[in-house]
Design an enzyme around this catalytic site. Structure first.
Site: not given
Length: 297
Positions: A153-155, A157, A252
């Site tokens: 997961l993105d930082r 999110t 993303h």
């Protein structure tokens, strides 16, 4: 001579991969040469290195102690790393499911899933610390197998991370993610009113230098096919809550795919408007749907 007996968390991997873990300072060419000369054997037989290990296999390495020490991991360094991980708190991570093979944790905002640089401390390291303290991960097996987060997961999110606690669990989850048999659903807040469900497709191209992505309608060089489906859940004060099915999982993808169709994620620094009242990305990995790889439930 040193002998290693393969345990449950070493079984299932190739012999050459295992040897590189216990002898990280030896080149692959050197290890293959030692296999050919029977200076490394498995169950007293000559091997190529491509064989899959089974629990109970006996690996014998006929090196002098000096040679072995030159190629193995520094035991003191390994112990220090183990003890350092042991001190790491969960730091906002919440374990929501755990068995012998699988762990699922809820990741907080502003935390990396896995380290991007050597000095980073990510969710993966915090969870390793948790497993060490709980006794699920011991120093003896730390050199040859480390549990790892399987999805990213993105930082910024939040939401569910999958971790394979055993080698079998890690390999099975990674393959399931690759095969897309794990269904991933997110909740997001977006600017504007969305009344209809949609199934979007296109192509995503990432600039590795800038980490920026662009969405294309047609196939192009270095672009990956993507699919994103969504349906509105609620609408209030100019913001729609969406249930999003992430069918493919690219960097993303959700924020870029929605933005390309005119819908900006609330709190998205890259695409947000000046009137956006949210100060952090409103995207949460809420649900993972899959049959347990070993129980089938």
């Amino acid at each position: 001579m040193r002998e290693f007996i393969i345990g449950i968390n070493e079984a299932g991997q190739r012999l050459d991969k295992y040897l590189k873990k216990i002898l990280p300072n030896a080149s692959s060419g050197f290890l293959y040469k030692m296999l050919r000369k029977k200076n490394i054997t498995c169950n007293k037989a000559k091997m190529t290195g491509k064989e899959q290990l089974k629990k109970g296999d006996r690996i014998q390495i006929f090196f002098s102690e000096e040679t072995f020490m030159k190629f193995m991991q520094d035991p003191e360094k390994l112990k220090n790393e183990f003890e350092q991980l042991k001190t790491l708190p969960l730091k906002g991570l919440r374990v929501v499911y755990e068995d012998e093979d699988i762990l699922i944790a809820d990741k907080p905002y502003n935390m990396l899933s896995q380290k991007a640089k050597d000095h980073d401390i990510s969710a993966n390291e915090y969870l390793l610390g948790y497993l060490i303290r709980s006794g699920s991960l011991e120093l003896e097996g730390f050199a040859s197998f480390r549990p790892s987060v399987c999805n990213r997961l993105d930082r910024n999110t939040t939401g569910l991370l999958l971790m394979g606690k055993s080698l079998n669990g890690s390999q099975t989850l990674s393959q399931a993610l690759k095969d897309r048999t794990i269904r991933k659903f997110y909740r997001a807040l977006v600017s504007g009113e969305i009344k209809e469900s949609a199934h979007l497709s296109g192509y995503l191209r990432k600039d590795e230098k800038t980490n920026q992505v662009e969405i294309l309608e047609k196939e192009a060089d270095n672009a990956s096919y993507i699919e994103t489906a969504y349906e509105p859940v609620a609408y209030k004060n100019g913001v729609t809550e969406l249930e999003i099915h992430l069918i493919t999982g690219r960097t993303h993808q959700i924020r870029a795919h929605l933005a390309a169709h005119g819908y900006t994620l609330a709190g998205d620094e890259e695409h947000r408007s000046k009137t956006d009242p949210f100060h952090r990305l409103c995207l949460h990995a809420r649900t993972l749907e899959f049959n347990h790889p070993f129980t089938g439930q």
